[in-house]
Scaffold this motif. Structure first.
Motif, PDB file in Angstrom:
ATOM      1  N   ARG A 145      12.130  73.236 -19.090  1.00 37.07           N
ATOM      2  CA  ARG A 145      11.716  72.347 -17.999  1.00 37.07           C
ATOM      3  C   ARG A 145      11.804  73.040 -16.645  1.00 37.07           C
ATOM      4  O   ARG A 145      10.954  72.842 -15.780  1.00 37.07           O
ATOM      5  N   ASN A 172       9.242  76.456 -16.603  1.00 38.14           N
ATOM      6  CA  ASN A 172       7.805  76.240 -16.826  1.00 38.14           C
ATOM      7  C   ASN A 172       7.308  76.900 -18.107  1.00 38.14           C
ATOM      8  O   ASN A 172       6.186  77.373 -18.180  1.00 38.14           O
ATOM      9  N   GLN A 224      13.534  71.556  -8.907  1.00 42.10           N
ATOM     10  CA  GLN A 224      13.179  70.170  -9.173  1.00 42.10           C
ATOM     11  C   GLN A 224      14.160  69.244  -8.448  1.00 42.10           C
ATOM     12  O   GLN A 224      15.359  69.523  -8.384  1.00 42.10           O
ATOM     13  N   TRP A 272       5.053  67.241  -8.691  1.00 45.44           N
ATOM     14  CA  TRP A 272       4.675  68.616  -9.020  1.00 45.44           C
ATOM     15  C   TRP A 272       4.925  68.985 -10.484  1.00 45.44           C
ATOM     16  O   TRP A 272       4.180  69.745 -11.081  1.00 45.44           O
ATOM     17  N   VAL A 273       6.006  68.441 -11.047  1.00 45.34           N
ATOM     18  CA  VAL A 273       6.424  68.832 -12.391  1.00 45.34           C
ATOM     19  C   VAL A 273       6.276  67.634 -13.334  1.00 45.34           C
ATOM     20  O   VAL A 273       6.827  66.563 -13.070  1.00 45.34           O
ATOM     21  N   THR A 303       7.169  65.483 -16.419  1.00 48.19           N
ATOM     22  CA  THR A 303       8.381  65.236 -17.202  1.00 48.19           C
ATOM     23  C   THR A 303       8.044  64.236 -18.311  1.00 48.19           C
ATOM     24  O   THR A 303       6.929  63.711 -18.362  1.00 48.19           O
ATOM     25  N   GLU A 357       9.084  68.692  -6.620  1.00 50.05           N
ATOM     26  CA  GLU A 357       9.740  69.996  -6.591  1.00 50.05           C
ATOM     27  C   GLU A 357       9.982  70.358  -5.132  1.00 50.05           C
ATOM     28  O   GLU A 357       9.098  70.199  -4.291  1.00 50.05           O
TER      29      GLU A 357
END
Length: 198
Positions: free
Chosen positions: A31, A34, A133, A157-158, A160, A167
């Protein structure tokens, strides 16, 4: 070797391939790294062989974090990365991974302090940055304690399991750096006007 009383940062060696294979394939870390697919042993061995290449050629540098006991290496406990190295703009990104058995024992802060000294003192960087994060409170504390400042938020941005997460981008600029005004200021010599003509 870059070291203090607690740890040393050293180049990746062939013996590290198995350890890196285990760490890079730990899905709990994917996670923050990336990573989406597992690495093969062959890929790790090839990576270790290529990791000997100069940072000016590859744009990245991986250093292994060794714990010291009585000034000798007792165990390899983590990784420090410099990535997106840009010699012209004098900047690079920073990443850190500490094996779970050694977290929250001062290893990461000690390694980060050494890396900062190396980045500014040896590589001559003007700034280093990291992406964290928003939910990673431990990393935020680590980097802000080392003087990094929040400079931006990348919204959603990330991806989950629950949706998306912000982020944060943090930056550390070398202390003692000249300000923008000082950088472009012209000095007037005695008996001259602003253009240097008498």
């Amino acid at each position: 070797m870059i070291k203090n009383d607690l740890i040393s940062l050293r180049a990746v060696e062939l013996d590290d391939a198995t350890r890196l294979y285990q760490w890079e394939n730990d899905m709990r870390l994917w996670r923050v790294s990336n990573t989406l697919t597992p690495f093969s042993r062959y890929q790790m061995e090839q990576y270790v062989k290529s990791a000997q290449t100069d940072i000016y050629q590859t744009g990245q540098l991986r250093l292994m974090i060794d714990l010291l006991k009585d000034k000798a290496v007792s165990e390899t406990v983590g990784i420090m990365d410099l990535f997106d190295f840009d010699a012209y703009h004098q900047r690079a990104g920073v990443g850190v991974m500490i094996h779970e058995n050694w977290r929250e024992q001062g290893v990461a802060s000690s390694a980060l302090a050494l890396l900062i000294q190396y980045a500014f003192g040896v590589l001559g960087l003007h700034q280093i940055y990291c992406n964290i994060q928003a939910s990673n409170a431990v990393s935020l504390k680590l980097f802000t304690s080392a003087g990094f400042q929040l400079i931006g938020v990348k919204k959603d941005w990330v991806r989950t399991g629950d949706g998306f997460e912000d982020e944060l981008m943090l930056q550390l600029i070398k202390t003692g750096a000249r300000s923008e005004f000082q950088k472009w200021e012209f000095r007037r010599a005695p008996g001259t006007d602003a253009c240097g003509d008498e």
